[in-house]
Design an enzyme around this catalytic site. Sequence first.
Site: not given
Ligand SMILES: [Zn+2]
Length: 691
Positions: A47, A93-94, A129, A185, A419, A443
Amino acid sequence: MSTDHTPVEALTDREAAKELLRLAGLIKHHDQLYYARSAPEIEDAAYDALRLRNLAIEARFPSLKRADSPSDRVGAAPADGFAKVRHSRPMLSLGNAFDADDVEEFLARVRRFLGLAETEDIAVIAEPKIDGLSLALRYEDGRLVQAATRGDGAEGEDITANALTLKDIPARIAGAPPVLEVRGEVYMSHSAFARLNERRATADQPLYVNPRNAASGSLRQLDTRITAERELGFFAYSLGEVSAPIAETHSGLLAQLGEWGLPINPLSRVCGSLDELLATYADFLQQRASLDYDIDGVVYKVDRTDWQERLGQVSRAPRWAIAHKFPAEQAETILEQIDIQVGRTGALTPVARLAPVFVGGVTVTNATLHNEDEIARKDVRVGDTVVIQRAGDVIPQVVRAVLEKRPADSQPYAFPHRCPVCDSEAVRPEGEVIRRCTGGLICSAQAVERLKHFVSRNAFDIEGMGTKRIEELWADEIVRSPADIFRLKDRRADLVQRERWGSQSVVNLLAAIEDRRTWPLERFIFALGIRQIGQATAKLLARAYGSLDGLIEAVTAARDSESEAYADLINIDQMGKDVAADLIAFFAEAHNREVVADLAQFLTLEAPEAVQQSPVSGKTVVFTGTLERMTRAEAKARAESLGAKVAGSVSKKTDYVVAGADAGSKAKKAADLGLAILTEDEWLAKIGQEA
Ligand SMILES: [Zn+2]
């Protein structure tokens, strides 16, 4: 012809690609037998030989490395989604403390439980934490075999392949007990978060709201390449299942984890009294704004491990630890106005204009409202009193409206369907969150944004061409397309006459523009501002096609989705059909082709340098000891010319250690880390310089 016995050195590109495909399938098959059914078919040595051959081929042909390369993962990858993992010990959890009284009560409970006198001091470690995602890393015989998210605490998701892409998480630990489960974490730093959102903005993708969401989204990617480029960090802070005790104290445990190469938060400290704990809390709170990652409180843990065991847990929280939360960085203010900004691709983005308010150490006047749906979901209205939240360097956001303070005459916000700049219709295709102006060329907002993008740092990087000047030159019809920037040299006299320009600044600007007449092709492609074509994709396109003409020709041919050109285009690394469609659409537009041709006449575009292909390209090499056949400087220069990186010290990122005479401590460390150690002659043979 079968390639499975051909020496790696003798493989052609085509054969190498075939062989990598074969090995990926074979290794996956054996992994599944081994991990999923615990029924291996082949010896470990056989392997390992498969994996080594795969690595050797990848080293010689780095560009052929597969997305599903076995070298990027350990264990079986689930076919779709992530496999479920039952935690060997639940991830608890704490309990929370919100003020000094709660902390005092926590210490009193510990004393009562352990039967300690009130005068007896308890050593307690205070750790910041981290506001990220909990992760459990399981090492067996020093090798990372599984990484799992917290999930519901009892069962999480197997994200081993993704975890292995984090540079903070070692794949192997030398000297670890047979079973070692480290918990900690995963987080994204503020700087990485800013870079990520900048890239997403450039590629016109929705932005992440905060680093924790970004970390979560990045870790849970089915494509590990995406996780790899997201720059996630990790801090180790506790243990799950272990086959042998590691230390008598929690602080001792952290020190040991640190020695094993796991990152430990540098701020953690052992305190001897309530006053010391509270002083540490105040200190962390004060440092919070200057840290490059989010923290949302301080965790206190009884330091002695035997006491932790005696204290045990109540319901789903340990009795020996508690989280002292920071006050939220929130404030209330008035939402005075909602402005709509129009981006370079016409995207309409709402921005909240606020009455100035001090929050999280700065005065805030603007906040993001994300998009149309978010405004509707939160029912935020102009005139509302709103809650603003800010974390670290992150753009402040509007959390909610304070309904009790809503003016009687307020109206729900109607997101514009035209627009605000050019009055063209703004449409939102089904399934998309972004509404876009359809004005395109007429535009001015889009045109100005495109020009700003064109001169920006990662594109043409033209100094002296700021937002104000672009807007001015656009309005006066002097610069309407990128090519006009290169025509400015003919208008020197006009420019000098302009208010607030000054002759020296015009000289400087024109020089900066001339300096860009020769420019890398990849930055040119990026500068065009095509939807979804960010820096990374632009680079890939430049590499793949080598010239602007080559690119245009290929993309034009790729309009036919049955063509070979199309197949080639979507096969470029990381280029999906979506991205290809935007690229094809851009060049299908006659106007865009004219703009590009007009611009190209001013420029000499440099093709990217071919990537050096060698057995050591992309590898990290450390030279140590006295070399006899070359000087250290020569060895370094030659390795670098072959695409290798030369490092000064040995780490888990090292690929090869080349040991000369009297190699000493570096060679020892390399041996401890299980790295490949080569003699000088073996190295020369590897890089094709016969000994
Ligand atoms: Zn525009």
